[in-house]
Design a protein around this motif. Structure first.
Motif, short mmCIF file in Angstrom:
data_model
loop_
_atom_site.label_atom_id
_atom_site.label_comp_id
_atom_site.label_asym_id
_atom_site.label_seq_id
_atom_site.Cartn_x
_atom_site.Cartn_y
_atom_site.Cartn_z
N ILE A 37 0.92 -1.14 -0.03
CA ILE A 37 0.00 -0.02 0.01
C ILE A 37 1.05 1.14 0.05
O ILE A 37 1.52 1.54 1.01
CB ILE A 37 -0.83 -0.08 1.23
CG1 ILE A 37 -1.63 -1.29 1.58
CG2 ILE A 37 -1.94 1.13 1.21
CD1 ILE A 37 -2.62 -1.84 0.60
N GLU A 38 1.26 1.72 -1.25
CA GLU A 38 1.94 2.83 -1.41
C GLU A 38 1.45 4.15 -1.19
O GLU A 38 0.18 4.29 -1.29
CB GLU A 38 3.00 2.78 -2.66
CG GLU A 38 2.05 2.56 -3.43
CD GLU A 38 2.17 2.10 -4.87
OE1 GLU A 38 2.75 2.83 -5.73
OE2 GLU A 38 1.41 1.12 -5.07
N SER A 39 2.19 5.34 -0.95
CA SER A 39 1.57 6.56 -0.94
C SER A 39 1.16 7.33 -2.12
O SER A 39 2.15 7.01 -3.10
CB SER A 39 2.63 7.44 -0.07
OG SER A 39 2.20 9.05 -0.29
N LYS A 40 0.04 7.51 -2.49
CA LYS A 40 -0.38 7.97 -3.81
C LYS A 40 -0.30 9.45 -3.76
O LYS A 40 -0.46 10.20 -2.71
CB LYS A 40 -1.68 7.67 -4.13
CG LYS A 40 -1.89 6.06 -4.25
CD LYS A 40 -1.48 5.36 -5.28
CE LYS A 40 -1.70 3.92 -5.42
NZ LYS A 40 -0.93 3.46 -6.60
N LYS A 41 0.03 9.97 -5.16
CA LYS A 41 -0.26 11.46 -5.31
C LYS A 41 -1.72 11.60 -5.74
O LYS A 41 -2.24 11.18 -6.69
CB LYS A 41 0.68 11.96 -6.39
CG LYS A 41 1.89 12.42 -6.10
CD LYS A 41 2.46 13.03 -7.11
CE LYS A 41 2.72 14.40 -7.09
NZ LYS A 41 3.83 15.02 -7.84
N ILE A 42 -2.68 12.40 -5.13
CA ILE A 42 -3.77 12.60 -5.37
C ILE A 42 -4.21 14.08 -5.49
O ILE A 42 -3.64 14.85 -4.67
CB ILE A 42 -4.61 12.18 -3.78
CG1 ILE A 42 -4.65 10.64 -3.81
CG2 ILE A 42 -6.42 12.32 -4.10
CD1 ILE A 42 -4.94 10.01 -2.66
N THR A 43 -5.23 14.54 -6.46
CA THR A 43 -5.54 15.69 -6.76
C THR A 43 -7.06 15.63 -6.40
O THR A 43 -7.82 14.69 -7.16
CB THR A 43 -5.19 16.19 -8.12
OG1 THR A 43 -3.82 16.42 -8.28
CG2 THR A 43 -6.11 17.37 -8.49
N ILE A 44 -7.74 16.84 -5.69
CA ILE A 44 -8.84 16.50 -5.50
C ILE A 44 -9.51 17.94 -6.04
O ILE A 44 -9.06 19.00 -5.85
CB ILE A 44 -9.41 16.83 -3.99
CG1 ILE A 44 -8.77 15.30 -3.37
CG2 ILE A 44 -10.90 16.87 -3.71
CD1 ILE A 44 -9.11 15.32 -2.07
N ALA A 45 -10.48 17.66 -7.04
CA ALA A 45 -11.16 18.75 -7.59
C ALA A 45 -12.52 19.33 -7.02
O ALA A 45 -13.23 18.40 -6.97
CB ALA A 45 -11.44 18.58 -9.27
N GLY A 46 -12.33 20.42 -6.48
CA GLY A 46 -13.74 20.80 -5.68
C GLY A 46 -13.39 21.12 -4.37
O GLY A 46 -12.99 20.02 -3.20
#
Ligand code: NAD
Length: 482
Positions: free
Chosen positions: A21-30
């Protein structure tokens, strides 16, 4: 030959490598209630989150550690993570396109016609799907992999670098499939699509996510659902219910959840107005309701051909009249009665829809006559209206019930009663399972398929396994079960 060996080696390597379970790069729109709450939760799970919003003022406030709305405990969670560098805020999607996973949490208001306005959703989706590109295979191994498996670079991306667009906004059913169709039409397989509706309530948003809410994941690819599911593995509450399903079911769960809450609140409101008219107390009445939830818990409610029996039909009819007499028309009770009649009519339509025109009268086998299993009571049983409708159309009715046949015989002496479901289904053009008796539920479908004339079946209680019905060649209709 080389390809086959290559595939085997790669498969073995993939199987041997432990799942991390690796750390992910996440973009949240809103950056509204949902987007910022989810940002805090995902950062808490060890992921690097960037929140993006078209509202520059909102982003500037967030960059000054100022929450644009009030939500208990959210500022500490959000800005604690922001100060530690785990959450960034941006007003430019271009700065956030190198993410592994894109969440869409934009608003989906209704327009003046009451139709869900998906403008913000489409804008956010297009911004991501059109502008973010999957990276090329990074090294020789990836080229080797794409060559030996004869996959294109796109397909390699799907395996290794596929990005996920995870939609949290509430949507009308079938919206997600239309987004998928758009990607398919563009031949764009850089993205996996997942629908992950949000159930938090304002005022207890973080608490809800960490303790109460189900995690519903809708999509077409198990690996994509798994990727999103893994983002929530730090929500270590063992009671959290994880549901993986298709887009449509996930979309329906969210709408049905909210509408069920609305129906219950509306019902209590109607009852309160009635209590005001007579000498009744709504708070005590709601206390009494707690017992009704114990008798008929939501998780055991199943669809059927319409409720019947000695109590629900007569008491709802009477209560509806009492309400009407006190000035309350078109109440939920009134609507429930109408809906119940409609349900039985829908079963009649289902039966007729399966019969092709014929000069000889059709034979229909009715399995189950009582209004529910474990009783011989046929009062207001949906079987009555269904048998009546079939007789009126000149259809020959065969019937079987373990306990209720003598009662039904008094009402319908003209139909044929049999001692077993198989005898009742002999030469039948269609079999209709109406009551969930064990004798009917556990029927031998193979034997049944051999005795009827046409392998047609209506399962009004969802008691038969769809795979088995398909296996034995039945043309069937059930109550919305896949
Ligand atoms: P919100 O109105 O608080 O926030 C939406 C944000 O999206 C706004 O800040 C807006 O500027 C931004 N936005 C609009 N278009 C954008 C774009 N193209 N790119 C980036 N940002 C954009 O909405 P909310 O209450 O957070 O709800 C979001 C969704 O979640 C809705 O579909 C809602 O029905 C659903 N939902 C809300 C709640 C709740 O309690 N508020 C709970 C469950 C589900």
């Amino acid at each position: 030959m080389l390809n086959n060996i290559g595939i085997k080696i790669i498969t073995a390597l993939l199987l041997l490598s432990p799942i991390e379970i690796e750390s992910k790069k996440i973009t949240i729109a809103g950056c509204g209630y949902v987007g910022l709450t989810v940002a805090a939760v995902l950062a808490d799970g060890g992921h690097q989150v960037t929140c993006v919003d078209v509202d520059k003022n909102k982003i500037s406030r967030l960059n000054n550690y100022e929450l644009p709305f009030f939500e208990p405990n959210l500022d500490d969670a959000l800005f604690g993570a922001a100060r530690a560098g785990a959450i960034l805020f941006s007003d430019s999607i271009d700065e956030c396109l190198d993410a592994d996973i894109f969440y869409i949490c934009v608003g989906t208001p209704t327009n003046t016609q009451g139709v869900c306005d998906c403008t913000y959703l489409h804008a956010a989706f297009n911004m991501i799907a059109k502008r973010s590109k999957c990276t090329e295979p990074e090294n020789e191994f990836m080229f080797f992999f794409s060559k030996i498996t004869q996959t294109t670079v796109d397909a390699t991306c799907r395996l290794k670098n596929r990005k996920i667009i995870c939609v949290k906004s509430t949507l009308p059913p079938c919206t997600m499939s239309s987004l998928q169709q758009y990607l398919d039409a563009q031949n764009n397989n850089h993205y996996g699509l997942v629908y992950n509706p949000e159930f938090m309530r304002e005022g207890s948003a973080l608490h809800d996510i960490y303790t109460n809410n189900p995690i519903v994941l809708g999509g077409a690819h198990d690996d994509d659902l798994e990727t999103v599911c893994n983002l929530y593995c730090h929500l270590e509450n063992p009671t959290i219910n994880i549901i993986k399903t298709n887009f449509e079911t996930a979309e329906m769960i969210k709408y049905a959840w909210n509408s069920f809450s609305a129906i219950r609140i509306a019902y209590v409101n109607e009852l309160a107005l009635m209590c005001r008219k007579i000498n009744a107390d709504i708070a005590t009445l709601i206390e009494g309701f707690a017992h009704s939830e114990e008798l008929l818990p939501t998780h055991v409610i199943r669809p059927g051909p319409g409720y019947g029996g000695s109590c629900l039909p007569k008491d709802t009819t009477s209560f509806s009249n009492v309400l009407k007499h006190n000035g309350f028309v078109k109440t939920l009770v009134h609507q429930a009665i109408k809906s119940n009649k409609h349900q039985t009519k829908a079963v009649i339509q289902d039966i007729l829809s399966l019969l092709e025109p014929s000069t000889a009268p059709h034979i229909i086998s009715i399995l189950g006559l009582s209004f529910k299993a474990r009783t011989d009571d046929i009062r207001y049983s949906p079987a009555i209206a269904i048998i009546q409708a079939l007789i009126e159309r000149g259809i020959i009715v065969h019937a079987y019930d373990p306990k209720a046949m003598s009662n039904m015989q008094q009402l319908f002496p003209e139909i044929n009663y049999f001692d077993s479901p198989y005898e009742a289904s002999e030469n039948a053009d269609c079999i209709v399972a109406l009551t969930e008796w064990d004798e009917i539920k556990n029927i031998d479908l193979e034997k049944l398929s051999q005795c009827c004339k046409k392998k047609r079946l209506i399962d009004t209680r969802n008691i038969y396994d769809v795979k088995k019905l398909n296996y034995y060649g039945f043309d069937f209709i059930n109550m919305g079960r896949l």
